[in-house]
Design a protein around this motif. Structure first.
Motif, PDB file in Angstrom:
ATOM      1  N   VAL A   1       0.815  -1.260   0.157  1.00 48.52           N
ATOM      2  CA  VAL A   1       0.129   0.135  -0.007  1.00 48.52           C
ATOM      3  C   VAL A   1       0.659   1.378   0.053  1.00 48.52           C
ATOM      4  CG1 VAL A   1      -1.988   1.287   1.246  1.00 48.52           C
ATOM      5  CG2 VAL A   1      -1.847  -1.186   1.359  1.00 48.52           C
ATOM      6  N   LEU A   2       0.521   2.098  -0.995  1.00 53.35           N
ATOM      7  CA  LEU A   2       1.342   3.536  -1.017  1.00 53.35           C
ATOM      8  C   LEU A   2       0.190   4.687  -0.734  1.00 53.35           C
ATOM      9  CD1 LEU A   2       3.205   2.738  -4.385  1.00 53.35           C
ATOM     10  CD2 LEU A   2       4.173   2.345  -2.291  1.00 53.35           C
ATOM     11  N   ARG A   3       0.607   5.605  -0.238  1.00 54.26           N
ATOM     12  CA  ARG A   3      -0.228   6.776  -0.106  1.00 54.26           C
ATOM     13  C   ARG A   3       0.440   7.771  -0.569  1.00 54.26           C
ATOM     14  NH1 ARG A   3      -3.355   5.584   4.904  1.00 54.26           N
ATOM     15  NH2 ARG A   3      -4.287   7.748   4.341  1.00 54.26           N
ATOM     16  N   ALA A   4      -0.231   8.841  -1.252  1.00 56.54           N
ATOM     17  CA  ALA A   4       0.234  10.159  -1.776  1.00 56.54           C
ATOM     18  C   ALA A   4      -0.678  11.358  -2.079  1.00 56.54           C
ATOM     19  CB  ALA A   4       0.665   9.912  -3.486  1.00 56.54           C
ATOM     20  N   ASP A   5      -0.687  12.246  -2.475  1.00 57.27           N
ATOM     21  CA  ASP A   5      -1.517  13.370  -2.613  1.00 57.27           C
ATOM     22  C   ASP A   5      -1.898  13.357  -4.136  1.00 57.27           C
ATOM     23  OD1 ASP A   5       0.216  15.123  -4.045  1.00 57.27           O
ATOM     24  OD2 ASP A   5       1.073  15.914  -2.096  1.00 57.27           O
ATOM     25  N   ALA A   6      -2.815  14.319  -4.502  1.00 54.00           N
ATOM     26  CA  ALA A   6      -3.329  14.159  -6.016  1.00 54.00           C
ATOM     27  C   ALA A   6      -2.091  14.647  -7.067  1.00 54.00           C
ATOM     28  CB  ALA A   6      -4.253  15.066  -6.068  1.00 54.00           C
ATOM     29  N   HIS A   7      -0.989  15.289  -6.496  1.00 55.22           N
ATOM     30  CA  HIS A   7      -0.066  15.721  -7.487  1.00 55.22           C
ATOM     31  C   HIS A   7       1.184  14.936  -7.442  1.00 55.22           C
ATOM     32  CE1 HIS A   7      -2.455  19.592  -7.494  1.00 55.22           C
ATOM     33  NE2 HIS A   7      -2.504  19.525  -6.101  1.00 55.22           N
ATOM     34  N   SER A   8       1.595  14.332  -6.401  1.00 57.77           N
ATOM     35  CA  SER A   8       2.683  13.629  -6.409  1.00 57.77           C
ATOM     36  C   SER A   8       2.743  12.017  -6.825  1.00 57.77           C
ATOM     37  CB  SER A   8       3.454  13.730  -5.037  1.00 57.77           C
ATOM     38  OG  SER A   8       2.688  13.083  -4.036  1.00 57.77           O
ATOM     39  N   TRP A   9       1.397  11.601  -6.836  1.00 56.82           N
ATOM     40  CA  TRP A   9       1.254  10.084  -7.009  1.00 56.82           C
ATOM     41  C   TRP A   9       1.821   9.630  -8.390  1.00 56.82           C
ATOM     42  CZ3 TRP A   9      -0.861   7.556 -11.133  1.00 56.82           C
ATOM     43  CH2 TRP A   9      -1.834   8.460 -11.848  1.00 56.82           C
ATOM     44  N   PRO A  10       1.801  10.255  -9.632  1.00 58.22           N
ATOM     45  CA  PRO A  10       2.423   9.680 -10.785  1.00 58.22           C
ATOM     46  C   PRO A  10       3.961   9.802 -10.685  1.00 58.22           C
ATOM     47  CG  PRO A  10       0.869  11.424 -11.315  1.00 58.22           C
ATOM     48  CD  PRO A  10       1.112  11.617  -9.797  1.00 58.22           C
ATOM     49  N   ALA A  11       4.615  10.333 -10.042  1.00 54.88           N
ATOM     50  CA  ALA A  11       6.088  10.423  -9.989  1.00 54.88           C
ATOM     51  C   ALA A  11       6.478   9.315  -9.141  1.00 54.88           C
ATOM     52  CB  ALA A  11       6.791  11.784  -9.518  1.00 54.88           C
TER      53      ALA A  11
ATOM     54  N   VAL B   1      -6.790  -6.414 -17.771  1.00 56.14           N
ATOM     55  CA  VAL B   1      -5.698  -5.592 -17.219  1.00 56.14           C
ATOM     56  C   VAL B   1      -5.470  -5.910 -15.803  1.00 56.14           C
ATOM     57  CG1 VAL B   1      -5.060  -3.323 -16.753  1.00 56.14           C
ATOM     58  CG2 VAL B   1      -6.228  -3.933 -18.944  1.00 56.14           C
ATOM     59  N   SER B   2      -6.302  -6.356 -14.895  1.00 57.02           N
ATOM     60  CA  SER B   2      -6.338  -6.378 -13.446  1.00 57.02           C
ATOM     61  C   SER B   2      -5.948  -7.797 -13.224  1.00 57.02           C
ATOM     62  CB  SER B   2      -7.502  -5.876 -12.676  1.00 57.02           C
ATOM     63  OG  SER B   2      -8.610  -6.750 -12.966  1.00 57.02           O
ATOM     64  N   LEU B   3      -6.203  -8.750 -14.429  1.00 54.51           N
ATOM     65  CA  LEU B   3      -6.107 -10.205 -13.951  1.00 54.51           C
ATOM     66  C   LEU B   3      -5.019 -10.961 -14.575  1.00 54.51           C
ATOM     67  CD1 LEU B   3      -9.902 -11.490 -14.411  1.00 54.51           C
ATOM     68  CD2 LEU B   3      -8.622 -11.305 -12.228  1.00 54.51           C
ATOM     69  N   VAL B   4      -4.580 -10.574 -15.739  1.00 52.32           N
ATOM     70  CA  VAL B   4      -3.407 -11.088 -16.547  1.00 52.32           C
ATOM     71  C   VAL B   4      -1.964 -10.844 -15.880  1.00 52.32           C
ATOM     72  CG1 VAL B   4      -2.211 -11.682 -18.833  1.00 52.32           C
ATOM     73  CG2 VAL B   4      -4.962 -11.732 -18.477  1.00 52.32           C
ATOM     74  N   PRO B   5      -1.672  -9.637 -16.119  1.00 51.29           N
ATOM     75  CA  PRO B   5      -0.030  -9.308 -15.730  1.00 51.29           C
ATOM     76  C   PRO B   5       0.231  -9.606 -14.430  1.00 51.29           C
ATOM     77  CG  PRO B   5      -1.398  -7.339 -16.726  1.00 51.29           C
ATOM     78  CD  PRO B   5      -2.437  -8.370 -16.380  1.00 51.29           C
ATOM     79  N   PRO B   6       1.279 -10.157 -13.960  1.00 48.71           N
ATOM     80  CA  PRO B   6       1.770 -10.784 -12.511  1.00 48.71           C
ATOM     81  C   PRO B   6       1.867  -9.637 -11.688  1.00 48.71           C
ATOM     82  CG  PRO B   6       3.883 -10.554 -14.096  1.00 48.71           C
ATOM     83  CD  PRO B   6       2.370 -10.066 -14.948  1.00 48.71           C
ATOM     84  N   LEU B   7       1.806  -8.418 -12.056  1.00 51.21           N
ATOM     85  CA  LEU B   7       1.604  -7.211 -10.981  1.00 51.21           C
ATOM     86  C   LEU B   7       0.558  -6.348 -11.421  1.00 51.21           C
ATOM     87  CD1 LEU B   7       2.479  -5.327  -8.794  1.00 51.21           C
ATOM     88  CD2 LEU B   7       3.951  -4.163 -10.564  1.00 51.21           C
ATOM     89  N   HIS B   8      -0.548  -6.293 -10.373  1.00 48.00           N
ATOM     90  CA  HIS B   8      -1.724  -5.352 -10.364  1.00 48.00           C
ATOM     91  C   HIS B   8      -1.376  -4.008  -9.662  1.00 48.00           C
ATOM     92  CE1 HIS B   8      -6.470  -4.562  -9.656  1.00 48.00           C
ATOM     93  NE2 HIS B   8      -5.783  -3.680 -10.497  1.00 48.00           N
ATOM     94  N   VAL B   9      -1.463  -2.848 -10.380  1.00 50.47           N
ATOM     95  CA  VAL B   9      -1.297  -1.594  -9.635  1.00 50.47           C
ATOM     96  C   VAL B   9      -2.653  -0.839  -9.676  1.00 50.47           C
ATOM     97  CG1 VAL B   9       0.027   0.377  -9.588  1.00 50.47           C
ATOM     98  CG2 VAL B   9       1.054  -1.386 -10.339  1.00 50.47           C
ATOM     99  N   ALA B  10      -3.464  -0.520  -8.619  1.00 52.84           N
ATOM    100  CA  ALA B  10      -4.533  -0.107  -8.653  1.00 52.84           C
ATOM    101  C   ALA B  10      -4.444   1.273  -7.933  1.00 52.84           C
ATOM    102  CB  ALA B  10      -5.656  -1.125  -8.098  1.00 52.84           C
ATOM    103  N   LEU B  11      -5.188   2.301  -8.442  1.00 55.16           N
ATOM    104  CA  LEU B  11      -5.307   3.809  -7.714  1.00 55.16           C
ATOM    105  C   LEU B  11      -6.736   3.754  -7.209  1.00 55.16           C
ATOM    106  CD1 LEU B  11      -3.933   7.095  -8.894  1.00 55.16           C
ATOM    107  CD2 LEU B  11      -6.501   6.743  -8.436  1.00 55.16           C
ATOM    108  N   VAL B  12      -6.753   4.325  -6.048  1.00 56.83           N
ATOM    109  CA  VAL B  12      -8.254   4.448  -5.476  1.00 56.83           C
ATOM    110  C   VAL B  12      -8.128   5.994  -4.722  1.00 56.83           C
ATOM    111  CG1 VAL B  12      -7.730   3.274  -3.313  1.00 56.83           C
ATOM    112  CG2 VAL B  12     -10.109   3.532  -4.072  1.00 56.83           C
ATOM    113  N   TYR B  13      -8.949   6.515  -4.843  1.00 57.46           N
ATOM    114  CA  TYR B  13      -9.206   8.106  -4.237  1.00 57.46           C
ATOM    115  C   TYR B  13      -9.754   7.744  -3.094  1.00 57.46           C
ATOM    116  CZ  TYR B  13      -7.798  10.132  -8.687  1.00 57.46           C
ATOM    117  OH  TYR B  13      -7.409  10.614 -10.060  1.00 57.46           O
ATOM    118  N   ALA B  14      -9.282   8.387  -1.861  1.00 56.92           N
ATOM    119  CA  ALA B  14      -9.858   8.398  -0.539  1.00 56.92           C
ATOM    120  C   ALA B  14     -11.163   9.018  -0.595  1.00 56.92           C
ATOM    121  CB  ALA B  14      -8.907   9.080   0.608  1.00 56.92           C
ATOM    122  N   SER B  15     -11.510   9.673  -1.472  1.00 52.37           N
ATOM    123  CA  SER B  15     -12.929  10.488  -1.219  1.00 52.37           C
ATOM    124  C   SER B  15     -14.024   9.378  -1.775  1.00 52.37           C
ATOM    125  CB  SER B  15     -12.890  11.785  -2.207  1.00 52.37           C
ATOM    126  OG  SER B  15     -12.387  11.390  -3.545  1.00 52.37           O
ATOM    127  N   THR B  16     -13.601   8.130  -2.365  1.00 51.16           N
ATOM    128  CA  THR B  16     -14.433   7.563  -2.987  1.00 51.16           C
ATOM    129  C   THR B  16     -14.571   6.172  -1.859  1.00 51.16           C
ATOM    130  OG1 THR B  16     -12.841   5.925  -4.136  1.00 51.16           O
ATOM    131  CG2 THR B  16     -13.705   7.931  -5.381  1.00 51.16           C
TER     132      THR B  16
END
Length: 234
Positions: free
Chosen positions: A64-74, A157-172
Motif C-alpha cells: 500500500v502506497l499513500r500520496a496526494d493528488a499531485h505527487s502520485w504519478p512520480a 488488465v487486473s487479472l493477467v499481468p503478474p503485478l496489478h497496480v490499482a489507484l483509489v481515491y480516498a474520497s471514494t
C-alpha cells in the motif's frame, strides 16, 4: 462435545433474527439499514477510511502506497522502475493513465489495450509486467477495491499481468459493502461487470499450502490518493 446443543443455539439465533411474518420489504430494508448504521466506521472521515483500508489490505500481502493528488504519478513511476517493470498496461485515454504514462522513465514502456485480445494474446500473457487500473471505489472494513472494467481497461488488465497496480481515491471510500451499495445506487443499475479485489490472487491445496498467482496477479500494489485530506482537516 454437545453438538446438538450448539446446533439449537445457532438455529435459535437465526430464528430470532429472521423477519417477522408479514413484514413488508420496506420494513425489512429499514431493519437492515438500521443494523449497518451502527457499524464502527460509519461517520468516519475519508482519512480514517483510508487508514483502515491500508491496514486491512497490508495484512493480506498488499503493498500500500499513500500520496496526494499531485505527487502520485512520480511516486508510482519511480516504484515501477525500481521493481524492474519494463512494460505497463494502462489506459492512456484516462486522466490517470495519461498522467502516469507521462511520468514513466524510459525504462518502463506504457502499453494500451487497443486491440482485440486474440490479436496479441501471446504478448499479453508473456510480455506485460504490470497492469494499471483506477478503482471506482473502495470498501474500508474488508480492504476491498471496486473495479468497473470498461473498453479502455477491461478485466484482463487486473487479472493477467503478474503485478496489478490499482489507484483509489480516498474520497471514494465507503465504510462497508452496505454503504457502498447504497451510496453508488447499485440496485438502480450495476455495470455489466463489477470486480471486487481484496488482495493478490491466492489459492491453497488440500495440505493448506498457500500459493500466490495461480488465478491472477501474484502481487498487488494499491495507491491511495489522499484527495480529501484537506477537507477532513478543515
Amino acid at each position: 462435545m454437545n453438538t446438538s446443543g450448539s446446533r439449537e443455539r445457532i438455529l435459535g439465533k437465526l430464528l430470532a433474527a429472521a423477519p417477522a411474518p408479514g413484514m413488508s420489504l420496506r420494513e425489512l430494508e429499514d431493519r437492515i439499514d438500521a443494523h449497518h448504521a451502527r457499524g464502527p466506521l460509519r461517520g468516519a472521515s475519508s482519512t480514517e477510511l483510508a487508514d483502515t483500508l491500508a491496514r486491512v489490505m497490508a495484512s493480506v500481502r498488499t503493498d500500500v502506497l499513500r500520496a496526494d493528488a499531485h505527487s502520485w504519478p512520480a511516486l508510482l513511476a519511480q516504484k515501477l522502475a525500481a521493481a524492474g517493470a519494463a512494460t505497463l498496461l494502462l489506459d492512456t485515454a484516462s486522466a490517470e493513465g495519461a498522467a502516469l504514462a507521462a511520468a514513466l522513465p524510459p525504462g518502463v514502456r506504457p502499453m494500451s489495450f487497443d486491440r482485440p485480445l486474440e490479436a496479441w494474446k501471446d504478448q499479453l500473457f508473456a510480455g506485460v509486467d504490470a497492469g494499471f487500473t483506477v478503482a471506482r471505489s473502495g470498501i474500508a472494513d474488508t480492504g476491498t477495491l471496486v473495479l468497473a472494467p470498461d473498453a479502455g481497461t477491461p478485466r484482463t488488465v487486473s487479472l493477467v499481468p503478474p503485478l496489478h497496480v490499482a489507484l483509489v481515491y480516498a474520497s471514494t471510500l465507503h465504510a462497508d459493502l452496505h454503504a457502498a451499495m447504497h451510496a453508488e445506487a447499485w440496485s438502480a443499475g450495476m455495470p455489466t461487470n463489477l470486480v471486487l479485489v481484496s488482495g493478490p490472487s491466492k489459492t491453497s491445496d488440500i495440505q493448506q499450502t498457500l500459493a500466490y498467482g495461480a488465478h491472477g496477479p501474484r502481487a498487488l500494489w494499491v495507491l491511495i490518493v489522499d484527495d480529501d485530506a484537506v477537507g477532513d482537516a478543515a
